[in-house]
Scaffold this active site. Structure first.
Site, PDB file in Angstrom:
ATOM      1  N   TYR A   4      -0.949  -7.375  -8.704  1.00  0.00           N
ATOM      2  CA  TYR A   4      -1.351  -8.402  -7.958  1.00  0.00           C
ATOM      3  C   TYR A   4      -1.881  -7.490  -6.679  1.00  0.00           C
ATOM      4  O   TYR A   4      -1.300  -7.477  -5.618  1.00  0.00           O
ATOM      5  CB  TYR A   4       0.322  -8.280  -7.459  1.00  0.00           C
ATOM      6  CG  TYR A   4       1.316  -9.251  -8.771  1.00  0.00           C
ATOM      7  CD1 TYR A   4       1.157 -10.631  -8.034  1.00  0.00           C
ATOM      8  CD2 TYR A   4       1.513  -8.254  -9.794  1.00  0.00           C
ATOM      9  CE1 TYR A   4       1.854 -11.222  -9.195  1.00  0.00           C
ATOM     10  CE2 TYR A   4       2.591  -9.693 -10.253  1.00  0.00           C
ATOM     11  CZ  TYR A   4       2.695 -10.725  -9.987  1.00  0.00           C
ATOM     12  OH  TYR A   4       3.495 -11.643 -11.160  1.00  0.00           O
ATOM     13  N   SER A   5      -3.088  -6.552  -6.982  1.00  0.00           N
ATOM     14  CA  SER A   5      -4.071  -5.773  -5.957  1.00  0.00           C
ATOM     15  C   SER A   5      -4.619  -6.943  -5.362  1.00  0.00           C
ATOM     16  O   SER A   5      -5.468  -7.102  -5.259  1.00  0.00           O
ATOM     17  CB  SER A   5      -4.567  -4.677  -6.830  1.00  0.00           C
ATOM     18  OG  SER A   5      -5.214  -4.370  -6.122  1.00  0.00           O
ATOM     19  N   ASN A   6      -4.286  -6.316  -3.214  1.00  0.00           N
ATOM     20  CA  ASN A   6      -5.332  -6.687  -2.626  1.00  0.00           C
ATOM     21  C   ASN A   6      -6.425  -5.900  -3.024  1.00  0.00           C
ATOM     22  O   ASN A   6      -7.484  -7.152  -2.253  1.00  0.00           O
ATOM     23  CB  ASN A   6      -4.285  -7.054  -1.153  1.00  0.00           C
ATOM     24  CG  ASN A   6      -3.039  -7.629  -1.207  1.00  0.00           C
ATOM     25  OD1 ASN A   6      -3.414  -9.018  -1.523  1.00  0.00           O
ATOM     26  ND2 ASN A   6      -1.940  -7.032  -1.154  1.00  0.00           N
TER      27      ASN A   6
END
Length: 302
Positions: A68-70
């Protein structure tokens, strides 16, 4: 390049009850508004890394992140805008490009996703591992997870160029310390930097010193800067990626009262720490408090 236009990052004033908060002016630097997918400190940390890749005539950027890395999303979007390719090394060999909306969007933007085991991912910063990725992809610039390098710090330092206000205290959420170190270096000598780690048990001072060394070199100078840092270590609400109903209620109240959207991973916790700190203050002279909105709404919004 339109991608690196900061004109949308407004300075929003939060109207506080003067009866409860005496001599306080609270401002928010809305970096979350810069770009829908390359927002906040992600934009700042990527600016000069993108320019370096272009200068070195690289094909693109190779970087690292979780499911879920921005940061992965920001790199994918920034590289598309810059006409570069991107490779994302993702923690979790059981995942694929359809595992969630974040990875799906990265793939749609053209990012080549490489899924590795958690054991392999944990070794990503080891010299042998770094050399292996460079050898396998010689035409890609290797950028650490979160953009945590020298060029990332330089980009974050530039926030101060966009401010004409004298700031007494600045609050910022802390992950890799890249943003907070850049802010510290660029700040006036009388400004106090308040950092709010998102990780439980995180040694902010040690990590900041490690990041600052390439900038400042000698320990004495680093000591001088670090005297202006105040850490709020107990504002993590249980640790990274954790939150409570009270935090979610607080985030909702900020949206309703101040038209200020916050995320539950970083900015919600940092703004909560700021408000709790303000309740304990009684300023005799007017103080300007600045909150840096570092984005994160895409995957951490409520």
């Amino acid at each position: 390049m339109e991608l690196f236009d900061t004109s949308k990052s407004i300075l929003q004033e939060i109207r506080l009850d003067p009866g409860k908060f005496r001599n306080v002016r609270l401002l928010v630097k809305r970096d979350d508004l810069i770009h829908p997918e390359v927002s906040g400190n992600k934009w700042r940390k990527l600016k000069y890394n993108i320019e370096l890749a272009e200068y070195q005539k690289k094909d693109g950027i190779l970087t690292f992140g979780g499911a879920y890395s921005n940061h992965l999303l920001a790199v994918a979007a920034a590289c598309v805008s810059a006409g570069l390719k991107s490779i994302g090394v993702v923690r979790g060999e059981e995942l694929n490009s359809e595992s969630n909306e974040n990875l799906k969007r990265c793939s749609e933007l053209g990012m080549e996703l490489k899924f590795v085991s958690r054991e392999s991912y944990d070794e990503r910063n080891e010299k042998s591992c770094q050399e292996g990725w460079k050898e396998a992809h010689p035409h890609f610039l290797l950028v650490p997870e979160g953009g945590a390098n020298y060029y990332g710090m330089v980009g974050c330092q530039e926030i101060w160029k966009e401010l004409s206000e004298k700031v007494d205290h600045v609050f910022v959420a802390q992950g890799t310390t890249t943003t907070s170190c850049g802010l510290l270096i660029g700040s006036a000598e009388n400004t106090v930097l308040h950092v709010v780690p998102a990780l439980k048990g995180f040694d902010s001072e040690a990590e900041m010193r490690k990041q600052l060394f390439p900038f400042l070199i000698d320990e004495e100078t680093i000591d001088d800067y670090m005297r202006r840092v105040e850490v709020h270590p107990e504002a993590h609400f249980g640790g990274y990626g954790k939150w409570t109903p009270d935090l979610l209620d607080f985030i909702s109240s900020c949206k309703n009262a101040y038209d200020l959207p916050l995320d539950k991973i970083y900015t919600g916790k940092a703004f909560h720490a700021l408000m709790e700190w303000l309740k304990q203050q009684d300023f005799n002279i007017p103080q300007t408090i600045l909150f840096i909105h570092t984005g994160g709404l895409k995957n951490g919004g409520v």
